[in-house]
Enzyme design. Sequence first.
Site, PDB file in Angstrom:
ATOM      1  N   HIS A 147       4.933   5.065  85.817  1.00 24.12           N
ATOM      2  CA  HIS A 147       4.998   5.757  87.103  1.00 24.12           C
ATOM      3  C   HIS A 147       3.875   5.327  88.031  1.00 24.12           C
ATOM      4  CE1 HIS A 147       7.552   9.320  85.467  1.00 24.12           C
ATOM      5  NE2 HIS A 147       8.114   8.151  85.279  1.00 24.12           N
ATOM      6  N   GLU A 169       1.755   6.943  90.029  1.00 20.73           N
ATOM      7  CA  GLU A 169       0.457   7.604  89.949  1.00 20.73           C
ATOM      8  C   GLU A 169      -0.297   7.195  88.690  1.00 20.73           C
ATOM      9  OE1 GLU A 169       3.561   8.775  89.947  1.00 20.73           O
ATOM     10  OE2 GLU A 169       3.555  10.929  89.608  1.00 20.73           O
TER      11      GLU A 169
END
Length: 146
Positions: A86, A88
Amino acid sequence: MLRLRTGGSERPSFDQTFLVMAEILAEQSTCPDGARHGAIITIDRRVVATGYGSPSSGAEPCERCWLREKFEATGIKDWSVCPSVHAELNALLFAARFGISVLGGTVYVTKAPCDPCRRALSNAGIARVVALGAAPFSLTSSGETT
């Protein structure tokens, strides 16, 4: 060129500016359309790390979204079929790789973080999350929102 203001209009807020940057960064993702996400981590309104959702470094790009296909077939979001890291988490890993502290920082993301990413952000010391289309929120040390 993308413009957030025209003529004599007010400057965009820092939150607006960094969210637009995250949206542009998301276009670097090799995930299929609709699964692309970007993240910007800032300290004192300065960018210290960036990330976008894509398979691990050196892995082949996805030609289709395995997660979406499995969800459509079963109704279950089985993240184990998704080879991507992902956005982040990629930003956190970049910061860690280069010894950049994110303690007290803000992360700007194009989609609200999933629970594992929210916990990782909290453990890394991220204090605030600003997600596109959602109200900004603070993280506690347990990853819970306040």
